[in-house]
Design an enzyme around this catalytic site. Structure first.
Site, short mmCIF file in Angstrom:
data_model
loop_
_atom_site.label_atom_id
_atom_site.label_comp_id
_atom_site.label_asym_id
_atom_site.label_seq_id
_atom_site.Cartn_x
_atom_site.Cartn_y
_atom_site.Cartn_z
N ARG A 291 6.81 0.02 10.47
CA ARG A 291 7.05 -1.37 10.07
C ARG A 291 5.86 -1.86 9.27
NH1 ARG A 291 3.07 -3.50 13.24
NH2 ARG A 291 2.79 -2.47 15.24
N ARG A 337 -8.42 -11.83 12.48
CA ARG A 337 -7.23 -12.38 13.17
C ARG A 337 -7.67 -13.62 13.95
NH1 ARG A 337 -3.35 -7.64 15.47
NH2 ARG A 337 -3.70 -6.11 13.82
#
Ligand code: ADP
Length: 447
Positions: A291, A337
């Site tokens: 993915r 992040r």
């Protein structure tokens, strides 16, 4: 080309896909739970459909609700983003049965790579070097002890269905093995509904280096270099950079060739990431993600390739828009992040963002779906944004990251921004002197 893409996801990745669709002149459909009525992806998509209550199992993970949303809106393709249904082979099969294009790989490849034991066996067949370990599943504590003794400690007991850094237990010595084995099996059963485990040599000073690949339906496979994701907490990535400071052009080309040959060997389709541990100049496969990855933007920054655009083109049957020779890595990129979490305890901090000012300027990219006044729902992942910095080289990238962090304002909730502000001052970070254990040592954590 597909004409209307439904995005079976939320948050920043939903926006990322909507942006690619709009730039390609493709219509977009957002789906959302009742907790996300005010979410940015709902506002920015061309259409939106409410698919259920807050709990992800009843909304973002509900295949029936998503298929219904496709029927209602006439979407002819689904982009799953990452997480949720992105690695669910059954979902890919059901979409195919409804003549809806899945913007992702073939179901059979999702299935193989989703089982880490099968994935490793396949990797070996395809000529990819792997971490030394058990030959497939280990079923008894006695068998585990024998493997540990033969291979030498420390070893890691890993869940075949593990993910998100969960389902791993370390045995430092023979004395730990029985407990590591039984707790790993038990936790695997509880968390993933599958108690199959296997054993790997525990590498003590590796880097996590992953190779981005992209393959079309015409037999072309190209790699886009690596990402170094060694800065981790609890086996989860915190900051990623590309390229890695420990690879040179020769080793990059060599591993890139191994990986692209393997992808051609299995007729892989779409984007994928082959994850390796890298120690003493050797690569050891740990898993493949079938993915788009959270950290894909740093690859986009140093290659100029729009990975989501490429995914949509490939799913539509088009050829890759570049060859291996067209790919030139230039400059350096770092992603931080940003989670709504306490920067010291890492306890999630849902709540309302009262003030928000994202940094900008040359080389600064912010992928986020939050805004001032946004109430962060408590039901989902705590990732609220990704700060992505580009510079001509690593040094200027870090200087730019420092100045971007100084501009950033997020009030009302705790975030991990202060952690990055500390990290960029560290000598080991500045000299790229870190392995996968560095951050936890720095944070004073024990495994
Ligand atoms: P997940 O699917 O949960 O992300 P991975 O197998 O990709 O699990 O591993 C995640 C992280 O766990 C790696 O990046 C690394 O930090 C650590 N890890 C996994 N396997 C090993 C190993 N054999 N030795 C040392 N660390 C490991």
């Amino acid at each position: 080309m597909v004409s209307k893409v439904l995005i079976a996801n939320r948050g920043e990745i939903a926006l990322r896909v909507i942006r690619a669709c709009r730039e390609m002149g493709i219509a977009s459909v957002a789906v959302h739970s009742t907790a996300d009525d005010n979410a940015m992806h709902v506002r920015l998509a061309d259409e939106s459909v409410c698919i259920g209550p807050p709990a992800a199992t009843d909304s973002y993970l509900s295949i029936a609700a998503i298929i219904s949303a496709c029927e209602i809106t006439g979407a002819d393709a689904v982009h799953p983003g990452y997480g949720f249904l992105s690695e669910n082979a059954k979902f890919a099969d059901i979409l195919a049965a409804h003549n809806i294009t899945f913007i992702g790989p073939k179901a059979e490849h999702i299935r193989i790579m989703g089982d880490k034991i099968a994935a490793k066996a396949r990797a070996i067949e395809l000529g990819i070097p792997v971490v030394p370990g058990s030959d497939g599943e280990v079923k008894t504590a006695a068998e585990a002890a024998k493997i540990g003794a033969d291979m030498g400690y420390p070893v890691l007991v890993k869940a075949a269905s593990g993910g998100g850094g969960r389902g791993m237990k370390l045995a430092m010595t023979e004395a730990d093995m029985e407990t590591a084995f039984s707790t790993a099996r038990h936790e695997a059963k509880t968390a993933f509904g599958d108690d199959a485990v296997y054993i790997e040599k525990y590498l003590t000073t590796p880097r996590h280096i992953e190779i981005q690949v992209v393959c079309d339906a015409h037999g072309n496979a190209v790699h886009l270099g690596e990402r170094d994701c060694s800065l981790q907490r609890r086996h989860q990535k915190v900051l990623e950079e590309a390229p890695s400071s420990v690879l040179d052009e020769k080793s990059r080309a060599a591993i890139g060739k191994i990986v692209t040959d393997a992808m051609q060997g299995m007729n892989y389709l779409g984007v994928g990431t082959i994850e390796f541990l890298f120690e003493n100049g050797e690569f050891y496969f740990i898993e493949m993600n079938t993915r788009l990855q959270v950290e894909h933007p740093i690859t986009e920054m140093i290659t100029g390739v729009d990975l989501v655009r490429e995914q949509i083109r490939i799913a539509s049957g088009e050829r890759l828009s570049f060859t291996q020779d067209d790919i030139v890595l230039s400059g350096h990129a770092i992603e931080c992040r940003i989670n709504a979490e306490n920067p010291e305890t890492f306890v999630p901090s849902p709540g309302t963002i009262t003030a928000y000012h994202a940094p900008a300027g040359l080389g600064v990219r912010m992928d986020s779906a939050v805004y001032a006044g946004y109430p962060i729902p408590p039901y989902y992942d705590s990732l609220i944004g990704k700060l992505i910095i580009y510079g001509d080289d690593r040094q200027s990238c870090i200087m730019r990251l420092k100045r971007a962090l100084r501009e950033f304002v997020i009030d009302g909730v705790d975030t991990t921004l202060p952690l990055f502000a500390r990290l960029v001052e560290e000598e080991d970070f500045n000299t790229a002197n870190y392995d996968i254990h560095w951050l936890e040592n720095y944070l004073g954590m024990k495994d």
